[in-house]
Motif scaffolding. Structure first.
Motif, PDB file in Angstrom:
ATOM      1  N   TRP A 185       0.830  -1.204   0.000  1.00 46.92           N
ATOM      2  CA  TRP A 185       0.000   0.000   0.000  1.00 46.92           C
ATOM      3  C   TRP A 185       0.858   1.245   0.000  1.00 46.92           C
ATOM      4  N   ASP A 186       0.604   2.111  -0.971  1.00 46.30           N
ATOM      5  CA  ASP A 186       1.290   3.400  -1.062  1.00 46.30           C
ATOM      6  C   ASP A 186       0.371   4.457  -0.462  1.00 46.30           C
ATOM      7  N   TYR A 187       0.772   4.986   0.701  1.00 41.46           N
ATOM      8  CA  TYR A 187      -0.078   5.945   1.402  1.00 41.46           C
ATOM      9  C   TYR A 187      -0.145   7.292   0.693  1.00 41.46           C
ATOM     10  N   THR A 188       0.833   7.605  -0.127  1.00 41.48           N
ATOM     11  CA  THR A 188       0.818   8.881  -0.856  1.00 41.48           C
ATOM     12  C   THR A 188      -0.199   8.846  -1.991  1.00 41.48           C
ATOM     13  N   GLU A 189      -0.117   7.783  -2.804  1.00 45.60           N
ATOM     14  CA  GLU A 189      -1.025   7.678  -3.949  1.00 45.60           C
ATOM     15  C   GLU A 189      -2.304   6.918  -3.606  1.00 45.60           C
ATOM     16  N   GLU A 190      -2.311   6.259  -2.421  1.00 48.65           N
ATOM     17  CA  GLU A 190      -3.458   5.473  -1.955  1.00 48.65           C
ATOM     18  C   GLU A 190      -3.838   4.384  -2.959  1.00 48.65           C
ATOM     19  N   ILE A 191      -2.839   3.665  -3.398  1.00 45.42           N
ATOM     20  CA  ILE A 191      -3.039   2.518  -4.283  1.00 45.42           C
ATOM     21  C   ILE A 191      -2.016   1.445  -3.884  1.00 45.42           C
ATOM     22  N   ASN A 192      -2.271   0.217  -4.365  1.00 42.96           N
ATOM     23  CA  ASN A 192      -1.289  -0.839  -4.185  1.00 42.96           C
ATOM     24  C   ASN A 192      -0.223  -0.723  -5.264  1.00 42.96           C
ATOM     25  N   ILE A 193       1.010  -0.921  -4.875  1.00 41.40           N
ATOM     26  CA  ILE A 193       2.128  -0.856  -5.816  1.00 41.40           C
ATOM     27  C   ILE A 193       2.972  -2.120  -5.662  1.00 41.40           C
ATOM     28  N   GLU A 194       3.804  -2.401  -6.654  1.00 35.95           N
ATOM     29  CA  GLU A 194       4.766  -3.505  -6.579  1.00 35.95           C
ATOM     30  C   GLU A 194       6.048  -2.983  -5.944  1.00 35.95           C
ATOM     31  N   THR A 195       6.609  -3.765  -5.040  1.00 43.06           N
ATOM     32  CA  THR A 195       7.832  -3.331  -4.361  1.00 43.06           C
ATOM     33  C   THR A 195       8.800  -4.500  -4.193  1.00 43.06           C
ATOM     34  N   TRP A 196      10.051  -4.140  -3.944  1.00 43.21           N
ATOM     35  CA  TRP A 196      11.030  -5.067  -3.401  1.00 43.21           C
ATOM     36  C   TRP A 196      11.200  -4.698  -1.930  1.00 43.21           C
ATOM     37  N   ASP A 197      10.943  -5.650  -1.063  1.00 42.50           N
ATOM     38  CA  ASP A 197      10.954  -5.381   0.374  1.00 42.50           C
ATOM     39  C   ASP A 197      12.252  -5.874   1.016  1.00 42.50           C
ATOM     40  N   PHE A 198      12.787  -5.058   1.920  1.00 42.88           N
ATOM     41  CA  PHE A 198      13.981  -5.412   2.674  1.00 42.88           C
ATOM     42  C   PHE A 198      13.598  -5.896   4.072  1.00 42.88           C
ATOM     43  N   ASN A 199      14.233  -6.970   4.505  1.00 41.64           N
ATOM     44  CA  ASN A 199      14.169  -7.422   5.892  1.00 41.64           C
ATOM     45  C   ASN A 199      15.589  -7.625   6.389  1.00 41.64           C
ATOM     46  N   TYR A 200      15.813  -7.301   7.660  1.00 44.21           N
ATOM     47  CA  TYR A 200      17.163  -7.354   8.209  1.00 44.21           C
ATOM     48  C   TYR A 200      17.200  -8.214   9.458  1.00 44.21           C
ATOM     49  N   GLY A 201      18.319  -8.845   9.656  1.00 42.04           N
ATOM     50  CA  GLY A 201      18.519  -9.629  10.863  1.00 42.04           C
ATOM     51  C   GLY A 201      19.964  -9.555  11.307  1.00 42.04           C
ATOM     52  N   MET A 202      20.172  -9.832  12.571  1.00 39.87           N
ATOM     53  CA  MET A 202      21.519  -9.893  13.120  1.00 39.87           C
ATOM     54  C   MET A 202      21.843 -11.340  13.430  1.00 39.87           C
ATOM     55  N   LEU A 203      23.034 -11.756  13.049  1.00 37.70           N
ATOM     56  CA  LEU A 203      23.454 -13.126  13.249  1.00 37.70           C
ATOM     57  C   LEU A 203      24.226 -13.223  14.560  1.00 37.70           C
ATOM     58  N   ASN A 204      23.632 -13.886  15.550  1.00 39.66           N
ATOM     59  CA  ASN A 204      24.280 -14.095  16.835  1.00 39.66           C
ATOM     60  C   ASN A 204      24.872 -15.495  16.866  1.00 39.66           C
ATOM     61  N   CYS A 205      26.174 -15.587  17.044  1.00 38.38           N
ATOM     62  CA  CYS A 205      26.856 -16.875  17.100  1.00 38.38           C
ATOM     63  C   CYS A 205      27.512 -17.045  18.464  1.00 38.38           C
ATOM     64  N   LEU A 206      27.585 -18.284  18.914  1.00 38.18           N
ATOM     65  CA  LEU A 206      28.304 -18.559  20.152  1.00 38.18           C
ATOM     66  C   LEU A 206      29.782 -18.247  19.964  1.00 38.18           C
ATOM     67  N   THR A 207      30.366 -17.611  20.930  1.00 32.04           N
ATOM     68  CA  THR A 207      31.804 -17.358  20.904  1.00 32.04           C
ATOM     69  C   THR A 207      32.515 -18.075  22.043  1.00 32.04           C
ATOM     70  N   ASP A 208      31.733 -18.558  23.012  1.00 38.10           N
ATOM     71  CA  ASP A 208      32.318 -19.223  24.180  1.00 38.10           C
ATOM     72  C   ASP A 208      31.192 -19.923  24.932  1.00 38.10           C
ATOM     73  N   ILE A 209      31.546 -20.615  25.999  1.00 41.89           N
ATOM     74  CA  ILE A 209      30.545 -21.220  26.865  1.00 41.89           C
ATOM     75  C   ILE A 209      29.893 -20.107  27.676  1.00 41.89           C
ATOM     76  N   PRO A 210      28.592 -19.891  27.546  1.00 42.19           N
ATOM     77  CA  PRO A 210      27.944 -18.815  28.306  1.00 42.19           C
ATOM     78  C   PRO A 210      28.102 -19.028  29.805  1.00 42.19           C
ATOM     79  N   GLU A 211      28.328 -17.943  30.532  1.00 48.59           N
ATOM     80  CA  GLU A 211      28.484 -18.056  31.980  1.00 48.59           C
ATOM     81  C   GLU A 211      27.221 -18.592  32.637  1.00 48.59           C
ATOM     82  N   ASN A 212      26.070 -18.252  32.087  1.00 51.79           N
ATOM     83  CA  ASN A 212      24.800 -18.675  32.685  1.00 51.79           C
ATOM     84  C   ASN A 212      24.115 -19.738  31.822  1.00 51.79           C
ATOM     85  N   TYR A 213      24.907 -20.634  31.234  1.00 57.95           N
ATOM     86  CA  TYR A 213      24.324 -21.635  30.346  1.00 57.95           C
ATOM     87  C   TYR A 213      23.391 -22.563  31.114  1.00 57.95           C
TER      88      TYR A 213
END
Length: 306
Positions: free
Chosen positions: A117-145
């Motif tokens: 939905w394009d709020y400016t033109e008030e119509i549906n448009i075709e888009t390429w959508d971005f999604n982002y994530g952060m990659l959390n990897c183990l680096t050591d044995i967690p202290e509170n594992y």
């Protein structure tokens, strides 16, 4: 960089314009780790979008003369055929893993949406959508594992999701077996029945209270006639910690502060393993009774949406 006709639709409004020609814009975005998109404003100006700066791009045709360039991860060095429209080339999405060079990894994913939905033109448009994530990897044995809740009998399997490459680290905490029993730590390729690294903590009588390290191929063929034997720094039923890292040729094994340098065999590559297995050598053995509290490695990663 993949150049297409379009313009950012949902994005941060306070980004500065950059005064440079389009080719320099493309190259600078490519060379900047956090840049995911560049928008051409004029022949000599553009706007850079880094992680989380842009949420979607409006799809336009060539008559608009408005261009954007995506930083896309392509499967080969060859440009895809033009029979599939860029920037996704027939795929449902395209993901890019990028890093700041300091151990933090991010995922930028682009997907096609036929109705945004394009709020400016008030119509549906075709888009390429971005999604982002952060990659959390183990680096050591967690202290509170949280200790592993192992309800099934050993052996215990820990599946790898990527190669155990040189520089990766395996770490484990547990308790050695009772007197007369052993604890085994197998680096195993189940597809070939190879053990690039097979470690046994023997809790026998004084003459055989040792650490035995071997390499096996095809399950039965021992590549070295005599296992390498080292003093066992632990007694029976004693808490222990092990860490294993490697180069291409040598595995460095730490039992707490005890260090062992063990030469690897090129015919049984360590990166090819697909499981860490505790208390295993082809079948569950009654004398393998070491306990496992925690097991992990630097390849254990999880994406968190941003």
């Amino acid at each position: 960089m993949v150049v297409v006709y379009g313009e950012p639709n949902v994005f941060c409004k306070n980004l500065d314009d950059t005064q440079e020609n389009w080719e320099d814009c493309l190259q600078n975005c490519l060379n900047t780790w956090s840049c995911v998109l560049v928008h051409q404003l004029t022949e000599k100006s553009c706007k850079f979008f880094t992680i989380q700066d842009v949420r979607n791009v409006k799809i336009l045709d060539s008559s608009s003369n408005k261009k954007v360039a995506f930083k896309i991860s392509l499967p080969t060095d060859t440009c895809p055929r033009e029979t599939q429209a860029p920037p996704l080339f027939g795929n449902d999405s395209s993901s890019l893993i990028i890093t700041n060079g300091e151990g933090t990894y991010y995922k930028s994913e682009v997907t096609y949406s036929p109705e945004t939905w394009d709020y400016t033109e008030e119509i549906n448009i075709e888009t390429w959508d971005f999604n982002y994530g952060m990659l959390n990897c183990l680096t050591d044995i967690p202290e509170n594992y949280v200790p592993l809740d192992i309800t099934e009998e050993y052996p215990y399997y820990h599946k790898l999701t990527s190669p155990f490459s040189p520089g990766e680290t395996f770490f484990m905490r547990g308790k050695t077996a009772k007197l007369g029993k052993v604890t085994t730590i197998a680096f195993l390729n189940t597809e070939t029945s190879d053990y690039p690294l097979y470690i046994i903590l023997n809790q026998e009588h004084d003459v055989s209270n040792n650490v035995s390290i071997t390499i096996w191929k095809n399950n039965n063929q021992l590549l070295r006639n005599i296992p390498e034997i080292y003093p066992n720094p632990y007694g029976p039923e004693e808490d222990f910690e092990i860490r294993v890292t490697s180069t291409k040729d040598v595995a460095t094994i730490y039992f707490n502060t005890t260090k062992i340098e063990y030469p690897l065999y090129s015919g049984v590559p360590l990166p090819n393993i697909n499981y860490f297995v505790i208390n295993y050598n082809g079948e569950s053995q009654p004398n393998q009774r070491g306990e496992l509290y925690f097991l992990g490695w630097t390849g254990d990663c999880q994406y968190l949406n941003m």
